[in-house]
Every structure is written in structure tokens, then in C-alpha cells.
Enzyme design. Structure first.
Site, PDB file in Angstrom:
ATOM      1  CG  ASP A 163      -1.966   4.731   2.823  1.00 19.07           C
ATOM      2  OD1 ASP A 163      -2.783   4.026   3.752  1.00 19.07           O
ATOM      3  OD2 ASP A 163      -2.848   5.331   2.368  1.00 19.07           O
TER       4      ASP A 163
ATOM      5  N   GLY B 200      -2.996  -2.114   5.909  1.00 17.60           N
ATOM      6  CA  GLY B 200      -4.020  -2.645   6.281  1.00 17.60           C
ATOM      7  C   GLY B 200      -4.368  -3.650   4.879  1.00 17.60           C
TER       8      GLY B 200
ATOM      9  CD1 TRP C  70       2.113  -6.108   1.700  1.00 18.63           C
ATOM     10  CD2 TRP C  70       1.525  -7.006   3.791  1.00 18.63           C
ATOM     11  NE1 TRP C  70       2.850  -7.014   1.910  1.00 18.63           N
ATOM     12  CE2 TRP C  70       2.914  -7.464   3.181  1.00 18.63           C
ATOM     13  CE3 TRP C  70       1.247  -7.452   4.861  1.00 18.63           C
ATOM     14  CZ2 TRP C  70       3.611  -8.861   4.034  1.00 18.63           C
ATOM     15  CZ3 TRP C  70       1.871  -8.748   5.795  1.00 18.63           C
ATOM     16  CH2 TRP C  70       3.074  -9.040   4.966  1.00 18.63           C
TER      17      TRP C  70
ATOM     18  CB  SER D 291      -3.058  10.785  11.513  1.00 19.28           C
ATOM     19  OG  SER D 291      -4.137  10.036  11.575  1.00 19.28           O
ATOM     20  CB  THR D 292      -4.939  13.765  15.552  1.00 17.72           C
ATOM     21  OG1 THR D 292      -5.022  14.531  14.168  1.00 17.72           O
ATOM     22  CG2 THR D 292      -3.475  14.542  15.956  1.00 17.72           C
TER      23      THR D 292
ATOM     24  CG  ASN E 255      -3.926   6.774  12.218  1.00 17.60           C
ATOM     25  OD1 ASN E 255      -2.465   6.945  11.921  1.00 17.60           O
ATOM     26  ND2 ASN E 255      -4.675   6.620  11.362  1.00 17.60           N
TER      27      ASN E 255
ATOM     28  CD  GLU F 268       8.674  19.121  -7.558  1.00 16.87           C
ATOM     29  OE1 GLU F 268       7.610  18.311  -8.293  1.00 16.87           O
ATOM     30  OE2 GLU F 268       8.691  20.191  -7.687  1.00 16.87           O
TER      31      GLU F 268
HETATM   32  C1  FPP Z   1      -1.281   3.191   7.356  1.00 15.21           C
HETATM   33  O1  FPP Z   1      -1.714   2.014   6.678  1.00 15.21           O
HETATM   34  C2  FPP Z   1      -0.256   3.135   7.970  1.00 15.21           C
HETATM   35  C3  FPP Z   1      -0.334   3.379   9.377  1.00 15.21           C
HETATM   36  C4  FPP Z   1      -1.338   4.116  10.111  1.00 15.21           C
HETATM   37  C5  FPP Z   1       0.862   3.178  10.550  1.00 15.21           C
HETATM   38  C6  FPP Z   1       2.228   3.114   9.887  1.00 15.21           C
HETATM   39  C7  FPP Z   1       3.215   2.484  10.947  1.00 15.21           C
HETATM   40  C8  FPP Z   1       4.145   1.447  10.807  1.00 15.21           C
HETATM   41  C9  FPP Z   1       4.459   1.370   9.311  1.00 15.21           C
HETATM   42  C10 FPP Z   1       4.691   0.909  11.822  1.00 15.21           C
HETATM   43  C11 FPP Z   1       5.346   1.318  12.961  1.00 15.21           C
HETATM   44  C12 FPP Z   1       6.079   2.729  12.753  1.00 15.21           C
HETATM   45  C13 FPP Z   1       7.234   2.972  13.129  1.00 15.21           C
HETATM   46  C14 FPP Z   1       8.054   4.428  12.844  1.00 15.21           C
HETATM   47  C15 FPP Z   1       8.248   1.891  13.671  1.00 15.21           C
HETATM   48  P1  FPP Z   1      -3.366   1.628   6.746  1.00 15.21           P
HETATM   49  O2  FPP Z   1      -3.411   0.726   7.902  1.00 15.21           O
HETATM   50  O3  FPP Z   1      -4.172   2.828   6.883  1.00 15.21           O
HETATM   51  O4  FPP Z   1      -3.165   0.776   5.468  1.00 15.21           O
HETATM   52  P2  FPP Z   1      -4.634   0.715   4.653  1.00 15.21           P
HETATM   53  O5  FPP Z   1      -4.892   2.063   3.966  1.00 15.21           O
HETATM   54  O6  FPP Z   1      -4.655  -0.506   3.548  1.00 15.21           O
HETATM   55  O7  FPP Z   1      -5.787   0.298   5.659  1.00 15.21           O
END
Ligand code: FPP
Length: 270
Positions: free
Chosen positions: A35, A38, A40, A80-81, A83, A222
């Protein structure tokens, strides 16, 4: 676990943490909610998708570390579903990053004996993503090392709902009796079947929720919440989480060993 020199340079921060890690008490299975991508990106004035792009580096580093430590499995929550509610451009970028990742890492996975295992409603993904996933599964099927489980279009509630539906359908056909539907029956039908439940769940970015991830499997896991945003999550952060895990006392609802005999799993949990 590989020799320490192959995991981290002497004198490095990683090496100092590794020396505090007991190689005989590593978790078998680590699950991660990645998590903070976004945030970052936003903190750098970049589009959100740049956070996902940067997150792929963290994925590679964590997978490599898990393999070097010889963990049985690592499960990453990639999509996730829920997303699908994100802007189309963001969804398409995430899918493209996944395909790119598989294309770039497949040979490394195979040569390092890693088994790729996607879980979730894969049939709802784009055809090209499904093809890439199927290729990675087929080409690593004989690998016996760390399982790299990627949750895609995954929802814990959906997984359990489908199981209930399957039980009802089988019961209607007379294929299963109601009393035969026990924990073992459920476990054999989970997406993660055959793997130990996660011993440790890490969620990055300071958020403290499970968010529909592995709802059955996390019952006795844990949990470690890291303030680090996923794109900044490095080998050292994973190793620190493992050291912290080794300080925990896992009782599975029983008593601490010094206070009495541990009750068998499945009895009197609390
Ligand atoms: C959550 O951050 C992250 C995701 C929904 C996607 C994770 C995907 C990757 C790291 C890249 C692709 C994956 C692989 C396995 C190659 P967020 O966007 O919800 O962050 P925020 O809460 O700061 O908005």
C-alpha cells in the site's frame, strides 16, 4: 537460507539485521498488502501510476529476498476486486506492469526454482494478462522452491462466498453431506490450498486494515504495520519485519509454553 554474504554485504544495514535473524525460526509464509503507491507518487508531484511503476522494484526486491531466505511462500496483494473502481488508465497501467513483470522475471523465476501462482478471479482479466499468467504458471510448474503467489482480482469474501455456493451445489447433487463440510473441506478448496496459512502479514503505508485479503487464511497470522510507502519498501524493511515477528509469542488460542501445555490447534481458540 543462502549464506549471509549472498544475501547482504558485510557491514551493511541488511547484514546487521540478518545477524539478528534466527534462520531456524523464519515464517513459512509471508503475505503483503502493498500500500502507498499513490501517496508516494503524489508526494513527488507525479501521476499515481508512477507510484505503481516504482512499486515493481519493491516487488522484485522482496521476492528475491524471500527466495534467498528460502521462505515457502510469499503472497502479494496486487489487485483487489475493488480496484476496478479506479480510473481506467490506472487499471490498465497496473495490468501492463504485471505483464511486463512476468515477461521480465519469468526466466529468473525458473532458473531460481520459484513457482508462480496467481490467485483470484483470473477469468475476468484481459486475455493477454491471462495468457501471460498461464505461461508463467506452466513454465514454473515443476519448480519446488519459494511459491510466488500474486493475488489478482482477489477478494477474500468472494473466495468464501464461492465456497459456500460450491458446498450447496455439491450437497444438492448428493456429492457431499452437510456434516462432511468441515475446516479441512474448506481448506482444500481455498485458492491457497496446499500452502501453509501466512505466518506474517505486512501492510505498508501506515494503514491498519486487512481489506478483504485472505480472510480465512489470516485467522492466526501475526500482523506488522509498516509506515514505509510500498515503493520505498526494501530488503532491510522486510528483514526488520521478520526480526520483529520472531519476538512474537504465537499461542494459537492456547497458553504460553511456560504457563501450561499448548492446546492442540482447533481447540478452545480465542
Ligand atoms: C496500493 O497502493 C497498491 C496497489 C493497488 C497495486 C500494487 C501493484 C504494484 C506494486 C505493481 C504491480 C504488481 C506486480 C506484482 C508486478 P495505492 O495505489 O492504493 O496507494 P495509496 O493508498 O497511496 O493511494
Amino acid at each position: 537460507m543462502q549464506p549471509l554474504d549472498e544475501i547482504a554485504q558485510p557491514g551493511s544495514r541488511e547484514r546487521e539485521i540478518l545477524e539478528r535473524l534466527d534462520p531456524h525460526r523464519l515464517p513459512r509464509h509471508v503475505a503483503i498488502i502493498m500500500d502507498g503507491n499513490g501517496r508516494w507518487a503524489q508526494a513527488r508531484g507525479l501521476p499515481r501510476v508512477e507510484g505503481h511503476r516504482a512499486g515493481v522494484r519493491a516487488v522484485r526486491e522482496v521476492v528475491e529476498t524471500a527466495a534467498r531466505l528460502g521462505l515457502e511462500a510469499i503472497t502479494l496483494y496486487a489487485f483487489s476486486t475493488e480496484n476496478w473502481k479506479r480510473p481506467r488508465h490506472e487499471v490498465l497501467t497496473l495490468m501492463a506492469l504485471l505483464e511486463e513483470y512476468i515477461g521480465r522475471e519469468l526466466e529468473t523465476m525458473r532458473s531460481n526454482n520459484l513457482r508462480f501462482r496467481p490467485i483470484g478471479r483470473l477469468d475476468e482479466l484481459d486475455r493477454s494478462v491471462q495468457k501471460a499468467l498461464a505461461r508463467a504458471v506452466a513454465q514454473t510448474a515443476a519448480c519446488t522452491g519459494t511459491v510466488i503467489q500474486i493475488a489478482l482480482n482477489y477478494s477474500g469474501r468472494q473466495e468464501l462466498t464461492e465456497l459456500v455456493r460450491a458446498a450447496v451445489a455439491e450437497a444438492r447433487l448428493g456429492a457431499v453431506a452437510a456434516e462432511a463440510v468441515d475446516e479441512a473441506w474448506v481448506e482444500a478448496r481455498l485458492a491457497t490450498s496446499g500452502l501453509a496459512d501466512p505466518d506474517l502479514l505486512i501492510r505498508t503505508s501506515g494503514e491498519q486494515r486487512i481489506s478483504n485479503f485472505l480472510l480465512w487464511q489470516l485467522a492466526y497470522t501475526e500482523i506488522a504495520f509498516s509506515p514505509v510507502l510500498w515503493p520505498d519498501f526494501r530488503q532491510a524493511d522486510l528483514l526488520e519485519a521478520l526480526v520483529d515477528y520472531q519476538q512474537r509469542e504465537r499461542r494459537f488460542g492456547g497458553l504460553a509454553p511456560q504457563a501450561g501445555v499448548l492446546s492442540a490447534p482447533g481447540t478452545a481458540r480465542a
